[in-house]
Design a protein around this motif. Structure first.
Motif, PDB file in Angstrom:
ATOM      1  N   ALA A 156       0.829  -1.205   0.000  1.00 54.05           N
ATOM      2  CA  ALA A 156       0.000   0.000   0.000  1.00 54.05           C
ATOM      3  C   ALA A 156       0.867   1.259   0.000  1.00 54.05           C
ATOM      4  O   ALA A 156       0.586   2.210  -0.748  1.00 54.05           O
ATOM      5  CB  ALA A 156      -0.926  -0.004   1.217  1.00 54.05           C
ATOM      6  N   LEU A 157       1.929   1.283   0.822  1.00 53.91           N
ATOM      7  CA  LEU A 157       2.818   2.444   0.854  1.00 53.91           C
ATOM      8  C   LEU A 157       3.512   2.663  -0.486  1.00 53.91           C
ATOM      9  O   LEU A 157       3.635   3.804  -0.951  1.00 53.91           O
ATOM     10  CB  LEU A 157       3.866   2.276   1.956  1.00 53.91           C
ATOM     11  N   CYS A 158       3.946   1.590  -1.095  1.00 55.96           N
ATOM     12  CA  CYS A 158       4.588   1.706  -2.405  1.00 55.96           C
ATOM     13  C   CYS A 158       3.615   2.265  -3.434  1.00 55.96           C
ATOM     14  O   CYS A 158       3.990   3.100  -4.261  1.00 55.96           O
ATOM     15  CB  CYS A 158       5.128   0.351  -2.864  1.00 55.96           C
ATOM     16  N   LEU A 159       2.385   1.820  -3.376  1.00 57.67           N
ATOM     17  CA  LEU A 159       1.392   2.292  -4.345  1.00 57.67           C
ATOM     18  C   LEU A 159       1.061   3.765  -4.150  1.00 57.67           C
ATOM     19  O   LEU A 159       0.731   4.471  -5.111  1.00 57.67           O
ATOM     20  CB  LEU A 159       0.133   1.436  -4.288  1.00 57.67           C
TER      21      LEU A 159
ATOM     22  N   SER B 197       1.753   4.092 -10.252  1.00 58.99           N
ATOM     23  CA  SER B 197       1.625   3.443 -11.559  1.00 58.99           C
ATOM     24  C   SER B 197       2.426   2.148 -11.656  1.00 58.99           C
ATOM     25  O   SER B 197       2.397   1.480 -12.683  1.00 58.99           O
ATOM     26  CB  SER B 197       2.077   4.412 -12.658  1.00 58.99           C
ATOM     27  N   ALA B 198       3.116   1.782 -10.602  1.00 64.46           N
ATOM     28  CA  ALA B 198       4.028   0.637 -10.660  1.00 64.46           C
ATOM     29  C   ALA B 198       3.571  -0.499  -9.749  1.00 64.46           C
ATOM     30  O   ALA B 198       4.248  -0.854  -8.791  1.00 64.46           O
ATOM     31  CB  ALA B 198       5.432   1.083 -10.311  1.00 64.46           C
ATOM     32  N   LYS B 199       2.417  -1.065 -10.038  1.00 63.23           N
ATOM     33  CA  LYS B 199       1.913  -2.175  -9.211  1.00 63.23           C
ATOM     34  C   LYS B 199       2.862  -3.366  -9.176  1.00 63.23           C
ATOM     35  O   LYS B 199       3.068  -3.950  -8.113  1.00 63.23           O
ATOM     36  CB  LYS B 199       0.518  -2.592  -9.683  1.00 63.23           C
ATOM     37  N   PRO B 200       3.466  -3.755 -10.289  1.00 62.41           N
ATOM     38  CA  PRO B 200       4.408  -4.881 -10.208  1.00 62.41           C
ATOM     39  C   PRO B 200       5.615  -4.589  -9.304  1.00 62.41           C
ATOM     40  O   PRO B 200       6.072  -5.468  -8.577  1.00 62.41           O
ATOM     41  CB  PRO B 200       4.848  -5.095 -11.658  1.00 62.41           C
ATOM     42  N   ILE B 201       6.083  -3.361  -9.320  1.00 56.51           N
ATOM     43  CA  ILE B 201       7.216  -2.997  -8.466  1.00 56.51           C
ATOM     44  C   ILE B 201       6.798  -3.050  -7.004  1.00 56.51           C
ATOM     45  O   ILE B 201       7.523  -3.574  -6.152  1.00 56.51           O
ATOM     46  CB  ILE B 201       7.772  -1.602  -8.843  1.00 56.51           C
ATOM     47  N   ALA B 202       5.624  -2.528  -6.695  1.00 56.36           N
ATOM     48  CA  ALA B 202       5.111  -2.568  -5.323  1.00 56.36           C
ATOM     49  C   ALA B 202       4.961  -4.014  -4.854  1.00 56.36           C
ATOM     50  O   ALA B 202       5.327  -4.358  -3.723  1.00 56.36           O
ATOM     51  CB  ALA B 202       3.765  -1.841  -5.242  1.00 56.36           C
ATOM     52  N   PHE B 203       4.455  -4.856  -5.724  1.00 59.78           N
ATOM     53  CA  PHE B 203       4.284  -6.277  -5.397  1.00 59.78           C
ATOM     54  C   PHE B 203       5.627  -6.923  -5.087  1.00 59.78           C
ATOM     55  O   PHE B 203       5.771  -7.642  -4.090  1.00 59.78           O
ATOM     56  CB  PHE B 203       3.597  -6.999  -6.560  1.00 59.78           C
ATOM     57  N   VAL B 204       6.626  -6.684  -5.914  1.00 57.51           N
ATOM     58  CA  VAL B 204       7.953  -7.291  -5.726  1.00 57.51           C
ATOM     59  C   VAL B 204       8.598  -6.792  -4.434  1.00 57.51           C
ATOM     60  O   VAL B 204       9.163  -7.578  -3.672  1.00 57.51           O
ATOM     61  CB  VAL B 204       8.855  -7.018  -6.952  1.00 57.51           C
ATOM     62  N   ILE B 205       8.510  -5.496  -4.163  1.00 55.61           N
ATOM     63  CA  ILE B 205       9.100  -4.944  -2.943  1.00 55.61           C
ATOM     64  C   ILE B 205       8.420  -5.539  -1.712  1.00 55.61           C
ATOM     65  O   ILE B 205       9.083  -5.972  -0.761  1.00 55.61           O
ATOM     66  CB  ILE B 205       9.018  -3.398  -2.940  1.00 55.61           C
ATOM     67  N   ALA B 206       7.091  -5.571  -1.715  1.00 56.55           N
ATOM     68  CA  ALA B 206       6.346  -6.110  -0.574  1.00 56.55           C
ATOM     69  C   ALA B 206       6.626  -7.598  -0.373  1.00 56.55           C
ATOM     70  O   ALA B 206       6.840  -8.060   0.756  1.00 56.55           O
ATOM     71  CB  ALA B 206       4.848  -5.866  -0.773  1.00 56.55           C
ATOM     72  N   THR B 207       6.651  -8.337  -1.459  1.00 61.79           N
ATOM     73  CA  THR B 207       6.922  -9.775  -1.374  1.00 61.79           C
ATOM     74  C   THR B 207       8.349 -10.023  -0.914  1.00 61.79           C
ATOM     75  O   THR B 207       8.596 -10.899  -0.069  1.00 61.79           O
ATOM     76  CB  THR B 207       6.663 -10.446  -2.739  1.00 61.79           C
TER      77      THR B 207
END
Length: 132
Positions: A96-99, A104-114
C-alpha cells in the motif's frame, strides 16, 4: 577463515536455497488448489482454503527440510502462525505504501512487498520459530 564460520555460512546458504524452493512449492500448491476449488466454490472461500494449504506445505517443508527440525512442538506451530500473520500485514502495508508513492508501478510494489515479507519470514523462522 575459521572452519566453524565456513560451516555456518554453508548452512545458511543451504537453508536460503531450500527456503526459496519451499516458497515456490507453497505458492504452486496455493495456485493449484485455488484454481481447482474456484470451479466449485466462491473465489474468496477458494482463496482462503488454497492459502491455508500453501501455508501448511510451507510449514512442513521449512520445518523438516529447510531447518531440519525433527521434534514436534505446538509452540512452533503458534509461532509460525504469528509470524505468517505478521508478515502478511507487513506485505500488505508495504504494498500500500509503495502504491501511494509509485502508484503506476503495481508490479514494483508487489515485488518490494513480497521481498520484504520473504526476508522477514526467513529470519523469523530461522531465529525464532525453528531456532537451533
Amino acid at each position: 577463515m575459521e572452519p566453524a564460520i565456513i560451516q555456518v555460512k554453508h548452512n545458511v546458504h543451504k537453508q536460503i536455497k531450500r527456503f526459496l524452493v519451499t516458497g515456490i512449492s507453497a505458492v504452486a500448491i496455493d495456485t493449484l488448489v485455488y484454481f481447482l476449488l474456484v470451479q466449485f466454490y466462491f473465489a474468496s472461500l477458494s482463496k482462503v482454503i488454497s492459502f491455508i494449504c500453501g501455508t501448511f506445505v510451507a510449514y512442513l517443508l521449512n520445518k523438516f527440510w529447510t531447518f531440519e527440525k525433527k521434534s514436534y512442538s505446538l509452540n512452533e506451530v503458534f509461532k509460525f502462525i504469528i509470524l505468517y500473520t505478521s508478515t502478511l500485514g507487513v506485505n500488505v502495508s508495504i504494498n500500500a505504501l509503495c502504491l501511494i508513492h509509485i502508484s503506476s508501478a503495481k508490479p514494483i510494489a508487489f515485488v518490494i512487498a513480497t521481498g520484504a515479507s520473504t526476508v522477514l519470514n526467513f529470519v523469523g523462522q530461522k531465529w525464532w520459530v525453528f531456532k537451533e
